[in-house]
Design an enzyme around this catalytic site. Structure first.
Site, short mmCIF file in Angstrom:
data_model
loop_
_atom_site.label_atom_id
_atom_site.label_comp_id
_atom_site.label_asym_id
_atom_site.label_seq_id
_atom_site.Cartn_x
_atom_site.Cartn_y
_atom_site.Cartn_z
N VAL A 60 -77.64 19.35 30.93
CA VAL A 60 -78.73 19.62 29.99
C VAL A 60 -80.04 19.62 30.77
O VAL A 60 -80.34 18.69 31.51
CB VAL A 60 -78.79 18.56 28.86
CG1 VAL A 60 -80.01 18.80 27.96
CG2 VAL A 60 -77.51 18.60 28.03
N ALA A 105 -83.61 16.55 33.59
CA ALA A 105 -82.28 17.09 33.32
C ALA A 105 -81.27 15.95 33.40
O ALA A 105 -81.61 14.83 33.83
CB ALA A 105 -81.92 18.16 34.34
N LYS A 106 -80.06 16.19 32.99
CA LYS A 106 -78.98 15.22 33.18
C LYS A 106 -77.66 15.96 33.12
O LYS A 106 -77.55 16.98 32.44
CB LYS A 106 -79.02 14.15 32.08
CG LYS A 106 -78.32 12.87 32.46
CD LYS A 106 -79.19 12.05 33.37
CE LYS A 106 -78.61 10.71 33.69
NZ LYS A 106 -79.60 9.87 34.42
N GLY A 107 -76.67 15.43 33.82
CA GLY A 107 -75.35 16.04 33.80
C GLY A 107 -74.28 14.99 33.60
O GLY A 107 -74.49 13.82 33.90
#
Ligand code: NAD
Length: 416
Positions: A60, A105-107
């Site tokens: 995201v 962001a992050k994953g």
């Protein structure tokens, strides 16, 4: 929605509160409520036993008004898109509070990393990167380690990205091993940054740090390095824990010896001279400083009243629920929020990116000195808002972060 499953709704109500206090334009608040991009992928790999494993992957990208997207990748079996979105949003505010030129962001990959071999984890990482490749890059989105991912994972991320591009691009991921372009001090940075914030807060609150008792939940990268840095300034680590439970020793623990024991036995428990206890019990130990450094939603409306400490420094992301926040504020416990307390990691990630772009390697002393300067400035910027608004530190930090991002969006304008 239960208290334990409210990550995204919490982040959205935090944004709403900050926006209201800042008198933010409603259009900008609406823009910031949504991620710019949310990607879901199916990661198919060959498992060691010959069968096929299928894992869900998420990335995201929240906002990039101040610079490329930046955020960790976590391997965790219960991860959801909402949770990753909430964490991406936190990253946007965190980078703005630290005043580094990145967005958020992050994953995540839904996987129990402990149940897979190193080769299987490598295949998952490389496949995941290949599936989101076109949205990554040193000027687009730069991954970093998070829960159950580490420097080795980032080496695979950077190598996969470079292989697909056809040339070596160290600045495509941060938190890498030093020998392939990682920064000195990155591994320790988040834990050290937490302690820089504690030092500032102690000064403001008249708390003596010499022999101050410290309890740490989570003994991974962040928890361990926070313990080492706390020891360096004279604090006494009286309890630590991992996913298997905790240990308590009022006379103080040597974190390096506890780590050696954990590496040998796979748990911190049953360490000589210590009492075993559960993670719930650990949070309620009477201490001067409590550092949650594991997961979200650990201090809730149910146990906040039993927390017996002067100061909480949120090393983990989202360890305190809003219900708990209110109770802790009433109890006058000084709470240093995650978006400030654990920003040391992304700050040194930024230093790593700069070093990679300029093909330089800075000595550890320089990295640590720059980290301390940045953390102290961020802490004081938040404190200035707290003093002006007479708010708690989380609200002050959010106002600083959201305000800086909103200003950038307003200045950039809308295209077309
Ligand atoms: P890690 O995987 O290295 O360590 C996590 C630790 O938490 C392990 O010791 C694990 O056993 C423990 N743990 C897991 N479940 C637990 C439970 N139910 N109770 C108690 N302990 C439990 O991860 P990390 O990098 O140290 O990250 C920890 C937290 O810090 C996460 O919330 C992460 O998002 C946050 N964070 C990490 C960084 C970083 O640079 N690594 C930066 C900012 C924030």
């Amino acid at each position: 929605m239960s208290e334990e499953h409210s990550g995204l709704s919490v982040s959205l109500s935090q944004l709403k509160l900050a926006a209201k206090k800042l008198g933010l334009d409603y259009g900008i608040q609406k823009m910031l409520s949504q991620p710019k991009r949310s990607i879901s992928v199916s990661i198919d790999i060959r498992l060691d036993n010959g069968s096929v494993g299928v894992f869900n992957g998420i990335r995201v990208q929240h906002w990039d008004a101040r610079g490329p997207f930046k955020g960790g990748i976590r391997f965790y079996q219960d991860i959801t898109v909402d949770e990753v979105t909430a964490l991406a949003m936190l990253m946007t505010w965190k980078c703005a509070i630290a005043d580094i030129p990145f967005g958020g962001a992050k994953g995540g990959v839904c996987v129990n990393a402990k149940k897979l071999s190193k080769h299987e984890l490598e295949r998952i990482t490389r496949r995941y990167v290949s599936l989101i490749f076109e949205y990554l890059g040193p000027q687009r989105d730069i991954p970093a380690p998070d829960l159950y991912t580490d420097a080795q994972t980032m080496a695979w991320v950077m190598d996969t990205y470079s292989q697909l591009k056809g040339y070596r691009i160290p600045e495509s991921a941060t938190g890498k091993p030093v020998e392939i372009g990682g920064s000195w001090g990155r591994t320790e940075a988040t834990g050290r940054g937490v302690i820089h914030c504690i030092k500032q807060a102690a000064e403001n609150n008249g708390l003596r740090l010499k022999n101050a008792s410290v309890v740490i939940q989570g003994f991974g990268n962040v928890g361990y390095h926070a313990a080492i840095a706390a020891n360096e300034i004279g604090c006494k680590i009286v309890a630590v824990s991992d996913s298997t439970g905790g240990i308590y020793c009022p006379d103080g623990l040597n974190p390096m010896n506890v780590l050696a024991h954990k590496e040998e036995t796979m748990t911190v428990q049953n360490y000589k001279g210590c009492k075993n206890l559960t993670n719930e019990e650990l949070l309620e130990i009477k201490c001067d400083i409590l550092i949650p450094a594991a997961l979200e939603n650990q201090i809730t409306g149910k146990n906040a009243d039993k927390i017996n400490t002067h100061m909480i420094a949120e090393a983990a992301n989202g360890p305190t629920t809003p219900e708990a926040d209110k109770i802790l504020f009433e109890k006058e416990i000084c709470l240093i929020p995650d978006i400030l307390a654990n920003s040391g990691g992304v700050t040194v990630s930024y230093f790593e990116w700069v070093q990679n772009l300029t093909r330089e390697q800075w000595p550890l002393e320089l990295v640590n000195q720059k980290l301390e300067t940045k953390m102290t400035k961020a802490f004081n910027d938040v404190e200035a808002i707290v003093a002006k608004e007479e708010s708690d530190m989380r609200t002050g930090a959010l106002m600083l972060g959201v305000g800086r991002v909103a200003k950038a969006i307003k200045t950039l304008g809308l295209w077309p």
